[in-house]
Design an enzyme around this catalytic site. Sequence first.
Site, PDB file in Angstrom:
ATOM      1  N   ASP A  72      15.253  43.123  34.080  1.00 58.00           N
ATOM      2  CA  ASP A  72      14.905  42.134  34.566  1.00 58.00           C
ATOM      3  C   ASP A  72      14.000  41.388  33.649  1.00 58.00           C
ATOM      4  OD1 ASP A  72      15.689  43.938  36.725  1.00 58.00           O
ATOM      5  OD2 ASP A  72      13.397  44.642  37.184  1.00 58.00           O
TER       6      ASP A  72
ATOM      7  N   HIS B 178      21.834  44.942  39.991  1.00 57.00           N
ATOM      8  CA  HIS B 178      19.911  44.645  40.672  1.00 57.00           C
ATOM      9  C   HIS B 178      19.749  43.726  41.530  1.00 57.00           C
ATOM     10  CE1 HIS B 178      15.994  44.593  40.324  1.00 57.00           C
ATOM     11  NE2 HIS B 178      16.258  45.627  39.705  1.00 57.00           N
TER      12      HIS B 178
ATOM     13  N   ASP C  39      12.116  51.402  38.569  1.00 53.15           N
ATOM     14  CA  ASP C  39      12.890  51.468  38.490  1.00 53.15           C
ATOM     15  C   ASP C  39      14.152  51.980  37.611  1.00 53.15           C
ATOM     16  OD1 ASP C  39      12.308  49.052  38.889  1.00 53.15           O
ATOM     17  OD2 ASP C  39      13.064  48.100  39.991  1.00 53.15           O
ATOM     18  N   HIS C  40      13.350  51.231  36.236  1.00 56.32           N
ATOM     19  CA  HIS C  40      14.325  51.474  34.933  1.00 56.32           C
ATOM     20  C   HIS C  40      14.564  52.350  34.287  1.00 56.32           C
ATOM     21  CE1 HIS C  40      15.834  46.705  35.567  1.00 56.32           C
ATOM     22  NE2 HIS C  40      14.755  47.043  36.666  1.00 56.32           N
TER      23      HIS C  40
ATOM     24  N   HIS D 115       9.215  48.815  33.777  1.00 55.25           N
ATOM     25  CA  HIS D 115       8.828  49.380  35.591  1.00 55.25           C
ATOM     26  C   HIS D 115      10.410  50.343  36.299  1.00 55.25           C
ATOM     27  CE1 HIS D 115       7.541  45.248  36.815  1.00 55.25           C
ATOM     28  NE2 HIS D 115       7.044  46.010  36.696  1.00 55.25           N
TER      29      HIS D 115
ATOM     30  N   GLU E   4      20.997  40.811  36.124  1.00 56.00           N
ATOM     31  CA  GLU E   4      20.219  41.127  37.307  1.00 56.00           C
ATOM     32  C   GLU E   4      20.544  39.695  37.619  1.00 56.00           C
ATOM     33  OE1 GLU E   4      16.492  40.431  38.157  1.00 56.00           O
ATOM     34  OE2 GLU E   4      15.347  39.696  36.590  1.00 56.00           O
TER      35      GLU E   4
ATOM     36  N   HIS F  44      12.540  47.913  30.238  1.00 59.51           N
ATOM     37  CA  HIS F  44      11.338  47.543  30.589  1.00 59.51           C
ATOM     38  C   HIS F  44      10.427  48.601  31.279  1.00 59.51           C
ATOM     39  CE1 HIS F  44      13.140  46.032  34.072  1.00 59.51           C
ATOM     40  NE2 HIS F  44      11.683  45.999  34.720  1.00 59.51           N
TER      41      HIS F  44
END
Lengths: 597, 851
Positions: free
Chosen positions: A178, A414, A72-73, A70, A203, A68
């Site tokens: 996530d 995660h 942090d991904h 975000h 996660e 996705h």
Amino acid sequence: MPEIKVTPLGAGQDVGRSCILVSIAGKNVMLDCGMHMGYNDDRRFPDFSYITQNGRLTDFLDCVIISHFHLDHCGALPYFSEMVGYDGPIYMTHPTKAICPILLEDYRKITVDKKGETNFFTSQMIKDCMKKVVAVHLHQTVQVDEELEIKAYYAGHVLGAAMFQIKVGCESVVYTGDYNMTPDRHLGAAWIDKCRPDLLITESTYATTIRDSKRCRERDFLKKVHETVERGGKVLIPVFALGRAQELCILLETFWERMNLKAPIYFSTGLTEKANHYYKLFITWTNQKIRKTFVQRNMFEFKHIKAFDRAFADNPGPMVVFATPGMLHAGQSLQIFRKWAGNEKNMVIMPGYCVQGTVGHKILSGQRKLEMEGRQILEVKMQVEYMSFSAHADAKGIMQLIRQAEPRNVLLVHGEAKKMEFLKQKIEQEFHVSCYMPANGETTTIFTNPSIPVDISLGLLKRETAIGLLPDVKKPKLMHGTLIMKDNSFRLVSPEQALKELGLAEHQLRFTCRVHIQDPRKEHETVLRVYNHLKGVLKDYSVQHLPDGSITVESILIQATAHSEDQGTKVLLVSWTYQDEELGSYLTSLLKKGLPQ
Amino acid sequence: MSAWQAWFVARARRRFAMSRECAQLLPRVCAALADPRQPGSDDTCLEKLLDWLRDLTELEPTLNVVRDNPCLTEFFTSVLALPEPSPSILSFTLRLAGLLAASEDCFQHLQQENLLFRLFGSGGTLNRAVWEDASVRSGWVEGVHSMMHHQPALRFLCNGGGIDVIFTLQGDPSLFVASAASQLLVHMLTLSVESETTTPLSEKDCNWPACAQMIIKHIEDSLQSGCASHINQSLKLLTSLFGSCRATWTEVLWLRIAKQVESFLIEDSVQTRHMLANLLLNMSRSPVFCDTEGSFWALVTSALEHLTPVQAGPLAVGILSLHKCPQDVRIQAMTVLLQPMDCILRAASQPLEYAGLLDESVSDPSTVESLLSSKSSCASLLCQTLAHLEKLLSLIHLPVDLPYTSLLRSFVTILQFCSGLLIPATPLGSKISQILIGCGRVQKSALDALAALSERKGCDTVIGSLFDILLVYLESPNTSPTVLKKSFQAMSKWLARLPEMSCFNSQWPTEKILQDVFLVLQKRLCSPCWEVRDSSLEFLTSLIKSMRDQDEFRESLLSSEVPKLTENLLEDPESYVRASAVTAVGHLTFITYSLPESAVAGNQYNKEDTTAKLQDILSTDPESFPRRAVISIFTKWLKQGCTGQAEDTEQFVSRAIQTVERDLDWEVRIGGLELVEVFCVQALCRVGLPKCPYAPASSTVTSSIQQNESLQIFCRAKLFKFLFWSLCDYDKPVGQKACDILLVLRASLSPSSMLKDCQGAGDLSAGRGIPWLQRTLRQGSLAQNFPTDAGNGVDFEDPESMMLALGTIDLEELHDELNKSSDHVEKSPQSLLEDILATVGTIDENEADCY
């Protein structure tokens, strides 16, 4: 034994940045390529040198999958593809492909602006990276190459978030990214079919938490905003361009409508239109309610929320402003914060996590005197509220997903080590599957027991049922036949059919053994003695003495000759086919014991 | 110390030195970190704390830091006393202790306190349960590495059994720990040899220092162990040693292990062979080995022979990049890379027409043939070889002559195979064509190599088939967007070379190929896929940049539909495409601007229209990419004199800056300032003022008339309002840029001399509001906010007022303010310490929230 190897370069016992390497049946896949917002140097990116040691990146990695948008991904993706040099395929869903560059660009601008950094990816690099991305649809099986296939499932969490199934032959891994197992205002709940993967990488952000109903948090949020506005204060909500901001906008819009409130709500200019555009474009990715009502009224066409101009910040009276960036570390949100911080009537609501080194982090940790640029002290008198709206599955949700997918093994990423440890035990107890939680840099190896589907010929099946063995799912049994591997599939057929299909002549393979017997009699007499002995011992078998002097027991043939050097010794030549191997071995051992006197 | 160095040190001192506030905060932070009741601080804080303490030890003697801040040693004691310290705190402790022990006197101090043994020795951390945690092992290795700067540290480790721990950690399940352990051994070996050797080293043990002996024995034992993982660890260690250390003693070490390493060449372990290639590559780069006549290069030759083509590829490309290397080794390396290409040509059944690349007597091609005829290995071997060749071809100084024409043929042949155009009857050829057809990976590698080859001369003879195949790729609907982009890039590079290819021009005119290219470009500009439209526009821009001076190019382009379609894309729904269209249209203007009216008329290509359209995009496009592209193109136009006469230019600039001054994107506003900068320099030059921004104005050259003239131009163009407003911009780079420009203007217009004249005239109306402006700017640049009532009587278009403003406002002070570090919150140690203290206890809930 076939194995699946998993090495997290990020997200192994942490929530910093996700980057997980999976090696499955000779294919190497990178799951997510995230950035750690808490660092300003190379530490913000995963350490890719551990992959580059294996030669060229593009040769080593078969594909990169982004779950996705975000950061942090996906935040390290342009760095990975345009600066480190990965030139292979990258997969993500259509909404992620559309929204990802906006967030990357947003972050790049802040990084270059605020920190004056030059060693960072450029706009051109973000674009070049995005041009390499192959967008996928939900439930579409995408063939990466002849052996490797991937499939996306709905994950909730944010618009376009997906879980991915990675499959090579009969081995498979599911990576959740996530996800959220409960629907929210604009998104639905995650869903996956009972795909029984060899490994589920999930996660575990809320590994030990059972989250309260989101409705409570929403009520609380609305109450706080309403109270502040009622007493003539201003509310600042720092957000990232896309994602949670839209959820909160829907919430406020509906509330304003219901309560007939007049205080203006503003959103950083440009973003509302953009967000609206994407939510319209990807309406199928939102939840059922939004989809249903879309025809009558588009939920994202806000009546009360207007575009913000920086001059508005000085206007008297109450207002609510959504401004970027979300951690109050630069730009418009920080600017407004500085203007409003000194008035205790005002309020800032932080709807997400802030990294150390940001004003957001400071005020959330209770600091009220901030030393700003030029060493000016800013006294924060406004109210500071933290409200988590992050949409992750809680412990219950994680267990629910495991139940749904029925994996053979689970691997947690995660999350924090301590919480993972707790969840790991719970999973192992409840589902009786192995659960792993490797740290960054640690490789977990999972041995798989691949089940290979084989078609059985009707002829063979009929033959088996004819002897009374009806097929039964609950009672596995052994079937004999010839396994033919052709065109990437396996078939079990009768030997005759195999010969016929393949156009081969039949050859008989016989095992032979010589047994020496001390018997001074003539050869035919010895043969007769052997015949009588066997006839006496093997009562249930057909033992025959043939005219040519040989003996047969089923397919076993026994012939006797005198030893060339010692006439008193007879040599029995025993031969048998592989079908009668057991009997053949038994006979030889019997004969080796000698004949009864 | 140079002035610059001194400046940097002074700045670093200011930023990182232990201030009174920090000295007060540090004990509380240490106490909080060592308190097991407090939930841990997040890892980034600990990392940053370590960064600061590292900086501190570089600025001040470490022992002073430790003595002045006893809380540090107290912290170690407290952590050691904890029955169950958290892994992250223990890891931090180990790293910090190592960092401090890097200085010898501090090492002794910590030894006296018995801290180092308890932290790093056998009785300490190693026996605790937390050792199971990779972060603790990693902290231990990092701590030891940090302290390893002197002999006492070496002895501490070697005598206390610590070295055995490092040997074990080489095989650690964590990649990070294993790799760090290996690096540590390299560091220790080098330190030991270089600091403890007293006599020249020989192959015999007795000369080597004790620590070096232990490590070398470990290496030798591992190499002889027959255990693949141990062998790999030692090969990895040696690879990194020879890669980082170029001292002569490495040759003596090599002589001790050469035989053993050589024996691995004939063994079967794939992993070992891969490591071997890396080791030899690093050695070949070391000056220690480059002069060796005999054994080393023989071993390299043997490796190139015995390793599989995939294993030998990286070694071969490394060897060919060397400037000093025996010729026979070079030939062998070349064979490795050229053989797959040769095989491709032979498979294409074209031996008569296209002679092979290699003399078959040099090498046996059967291995390569079998790899190329296998589905599992064909594409990877080709991709790898093509990537190696591309790397070589991209070198500016390539030390070897490659057969460029044959390479070009082979690349073209591969592309033909991939597109299905070539299906030879030979068994190998038909097999390869079956495997390669539609293979995107190979297509991309071949196109990259082809583009790199365009830089080399001497491959003109097969140019016809090259353009044929590139056109096929550009036209084919099967070409994926990524392959198409690379096809465009290769085409663009080769087209740029067209003028120098005389043979090509005579056989097949440039016009023809250009017509074909524009025909396909027309189609691609209308693609439903935005990536394709964007790559097409980028291709067009790159073509214009490199070929715009050529008549044939200009004619073919203007007679095609391309310009019109490009202009249509200014309204593309995708912002990336609109931005690329702006750039392409902007470059098209360079062509039309220089053409006579008649040549452009047929094209309905009108510059005024274009400017209006771009201006419209600048003011209305909701996305910033197209707006940024417009302002950047405007600056390019201005630089190249495409904006018309002086008055037109003035209006053009004025309009542009009035549009961008309130743009939401700071990069667009910076673009506006760059436009202003170019305009100012040009205007100053035109009136004869010095164009060098920082040259002091000479009174003999400057005259007040000239200064007045340029001042009036700037006022008419409304530059000053934009510049002064920008000083208070939200985004600091904008303010900095504006201030730089104002400083240039002040230097060129020398307001002080003019002000004297003004004062003489007694005109006071001009000064109205200037003190206000001065005050506002001082506050505004700090608050980054220009008042919205804007002005307070200041007339930004009045030359005298502006001259007064330039002369009286302390721009230097503003410049310093704007350039002052704005990252106190983010980077100052005090801020960090406050954050750690404030966070302890509150972190739990927010931490896991993430995004």
